[in-house]
Design a protein around this motif. Structure first.
Motif, PDB file in Angstrom:
ATOM      1  N   ASN A  45      -6.197  -6.078   4.498  1.00  0.00           N
ATOM      2  CA  ASN A  45      -6.568  -5.793   3.748  1.00  0.00           C
ATOM      3  C   ASN A  45      -7.280  -4.597   3.902  1.00  0.00           C
ATOM      4  O   ASN A  45      -7.566  -3.746   2.644  1.00  0.00           O
ATOM      5  CB  ASN A  45      -7.956  -6.876   3.316  1.00  0.00           C
ATOM      6  N   SER A  46      -8.403  -4.130   4.507  1.00  0.00           N
ATOM      7  CA  SER A  46      -8.751  -3.283   5.000  1.00  0.00           C
ATOM      8  C   SER A  46      -8.177  -1.469   5.068  1.00  0.00           C
ATOM      9  O   SER A  46      -8.117  -0.879   3.649  1.00  0.00           O
ATOM     10  CB  SER A  46      -9.323  -2.753   6.571  1.00  0.00           C
ATOM     11  N   ASN A  48      -4.871  -1.461   3.477  1.00  0.00           N
ATOM     12  CA  ASN A  48      -4.739  -1.823   1.995  1.00  0.00           C
ATOM     13  C   ASN A  48      -6.024  -0.852   0.889  1.00  0.00           C
ATOM     14  O   ASN A  48      -5.760  -0.365  -0.212  1.00  0.00           O
ATOM     15  CB  ASN A  48      -4.233  -3.303   1.202  1.00  0.00           C
ATOM     16  N   ASN A  49      -7.435  -1.523   0.767  1.00  0.00           N
ATOM     17  CA  ASN A  49      -8.429  -1.024   0.005  1.00  0.00           C
ATOM     18  C   ASN A  49      -9.176   0.472   0.745  1.00  0.00           C
ATOM     19  O   ASN A  49      -8.677   0.988  -0.192  1.00  0.00           O
ATOM     20  CB  ASN A  49      -9.607  -1.231   0.129  1.00  0.00           C
ATOM     21  N   GLN A  52      -5.326   2.914  -0.622  1.00  0.00           N
ATOM     22  CA  GLN A  52      -5.309   2.491  -1.896  1.00  0.00           C
ATOM     23  C   GLN A  52      -3.253   1.987  -1.508  1.00  0.00           C
ATOM     24  O   GLN A  52      -2.981   2.999  -2.488  1.00  0.00           O
ATOM     25  CB  GLN A  52      -5.536   3.225  -2.846  1.00  0.00           C
ATOM     26  N   GLN A  94      -8.754  10.116   0.376  1.00  0.00           N
ATOM     27  CA  GLN A  94      -8.353   9.337  -0.516  1.00  0.00           C
ATOM     28  C   GLN A  94      -8.571  10.027  -2.827  1.00  0.00           C
ATOM     29  O   GLN A  94      -7.966   9.515  -3.054  1.00  0.00           O
ATOM     30  CB  GLN A  94     -10.185   8.743  -0.826  1.00  0.00           C
TER      31      GLN A  94
END
Length: 188
Positions: A45-46, A48-49, A52, A94
């Motif tokens: 999850n980390s 993916n977040n 992105q 990012q």
């Protein structure tokens, strides 16, 4: 009885795997499993977040600072072929304006999946900011120390001048007092 033990053993293995997966998935670290070409196979999850990630078939180099991405890929291939762990600091991008410094830990993962590397990434933004603050604080302390040393030198020079002037004045007064005593010995 033997079948029952086997079922219990399978259940324990399944629950353990699920526990490990949930721990990895919820970890604050970026955790990726990539092949030796840098293609992302698994991400938590980390990852993916923060990265992105749009598709599990993405390549890690697409998310890295372009200046260091090729060097990162060389490290992935080296870890895969040499089975040696390594660390590497490389920012992820990012936006065009925003990059986040990450300390990457790369390790061969072939004992679990053939042709794979597990990559742990740790966001070191706060650490980098703290180091910058320490640098500027140290730099300003050095500047203040230099100013203090200069002020002390000026004060020493001033003290020497005042001391010299006072000694001269006192010597003259003392001399005049001696002369006056000698000349006016009986009148004083």
């Amino acid at each position: 009885a033997h079948q029952n033990r086997e079922n219990i053993f399978k259940k324990i293995i399944t629950q353990t795997e699920n526990l490990y997966f949930s721990i990895i998935n919820e970890s604050p670290l970026i955790i990726l499993v990539c092949n030796s070409d840098g293609q992302i196979i698994i991400s938590n999850n980390s990852a993916n977040n923060l990265l992105q990630i749009k598709d599990e078939k993405e390549f890690i180099e697409n998310y890295l600072d372009p200046v260091l991405a090729s060097e990162f890929m060389v490290l992935i291939k080296g870890v895969h072929s040499n089975h040696k762990n390594t660390k590497f600091k490389c920012s992820i991008i990012q936006d065009q304006d925003k990059s986040i410094p990450i300390m990457w830990h790369l390790s061969a993962f072939t004992q679990v999946l053939d042709d794979t590397i597990i990559i742990f990434g740790e966001n070191i933004f706060e650490y980098e900011e703290m180091r910058k603050k320490e640098f500027y604080l140290t730099k300003s302390l050095v500047v203040l120390n230099e100013k203090l040393e200069q002020a002390n030198k000026s004060l020493d020079k001033f003290s020497e001048t005042i001391s010299h002037d006072l000694k001269n004045g006192l010597s003259r007064i003392s001399g005049f007092t001696r002369i006056l005593r000698q000349k006016e010995k009986g009148n004083l």
